[in-house]
Design an enzyme around this catalytic site. Sequence first.
Site, short mmCIF file in Angstrom:
data_model
loop_
_atom_site.label_atom_id
_atom_site.label_comp_id
_atom_site.label_asym_id
_atom_site.label_seq_id
_atom_site.Cartn_x
_atom_site.Cartn_y
_atom_site.Cartn_z
N THR A 1 0.92 -1.26 -0.05
CA THR A 1 0.00 -0.11 0.09
C THR A 1 0.80 1.26 -0.05
O THR A 1 1.90 1.34 0.59
CB THR A 1 -1.05 0.12 1.32
OG1 THR A 1 -1.55 -1.25 1.42
CG2 THR A 1 -1.63 1.49 1.30
N ASP B 1 -6.73 -3.13 5.81
CA ASP B 1 -6.38 -2.14 6.95
C ASP B 1 -6.29 -0.75 6.27
O ASP B 1 -6.57 0.28 7.19
CB ASP B 1 -5.26 -2.41 7.67
CG ASP B 1 -4.07 -2.23 6.94
OD1 ASP B 1 -3.86 -3.07 5.70
OD2 ASP B 1 -3.01 -1.40 6.69
N1 ASP Z 1 -2.26 -3.61 3.82
C1 ASP Z 1 -2.60 -3.87 2.63
C2 ASP Z 1 -3.99 -4.74 2.70
O1 ASP Z 1 -3.97 -5.58 3.62
C3 ASP Z 1 -1.78 -4.50 1.71
C4 ASP Z 1 -0.37 -4.18 1.65
O2 ASP Z 1 0.02 -2.81 2.16
O3 ASP Z 1 0.42 -4.83 1.57
O4 ASP Z 1 -4.82 -4.53 2.05
#
Ligand code: ASP
Length: 318
Positions: A150, A181
Amino acid sequence: MWGIIATWRMALEGIEEAQDILENQGSASEAIEVAIQNVEDFPYYKSVGYGGLPNENMEVELDAAYMDGDTLDIGAIGAIKDFAHPISIAKQLSKEKVNNMLVGQGAEKYADHENFEKKIMLTDRAKIHYYNRKKEIEEQQIKPYDGHDTVGMVCLDNSGKMTAGTSTSGLFMKKQGRIGDSPLSGSGFYVDSKVGGATATGLGEDLMKGCISYEIVRLMKEGKHPQEACEIAVCQLDKELKERRGQAGDISVVAMNNQGEWGVATNIDGFSFVVASAIQSPIVYLVKNINGKCIHEVASEKWLEEYIQERIKPIVQK
Ligand code: ASP
């Protein structure tokens, strides 16, 4: 003093744009939106915006959030399809009195009504990744967790205002409607101009278990330096998850306080991040966790070159 910190190397060009805005007395709210839009537009980043990898039905469902650290306004969207700039929709939602977090069709209806730019976000390249991964899963039962990452940012402007923002396509091959998240206040992001802000990337399902971004801001409010706050929060959550569940997913965080001091922590190898401030032009760093201490170093020219080559190299359908 102004400053901006972001997860992953992919934020670099966006941070450079934000630098121009912040140097010229622009606001943290404008700078963070422009910076995240830049990442959303770049087709070779597989985990944010255009070119993001799809869910198991080959649909690109996007999550995003925006927070204003002065007013504590929050706007968020989850599982939205076919809009170019999720961050801008989230930002606009933050200004509504109620209905600040919208998902799926409701979010699309709102974005359409408010005339946000529509765009088919599934690229041919992402389709090839999808078909290849499907084949791999059929052959080897691989877990659908790859091609995530993200973009999350925390920004401070010269007036002392702080903002936080996130944007992601979430986990590759996720279930339809899965929300991570990133649009959840306290988990994927949190910011309070009286203290500072934090944002996270990694396995959303685990990041939520520790409300990790809020925890970092809470620790900074107690007087901890952002670096210490990040290390404590990541170590604690990693330890709790391992004790109670036998394993912990990827956890990586960045934070900045309202003095422009920053910190970073991770429980993986290979986490990169970008920082710029009034006293530092944009720099990409790499972080390592050595027995709970997170050591960062400036990314080498070789690493930076290989990073881009890896992103844009031709791919073929297997
Ligand atoms: N945190 C993000 C999610 O679970 C993915 C990521 O940051 O790698 O959607």
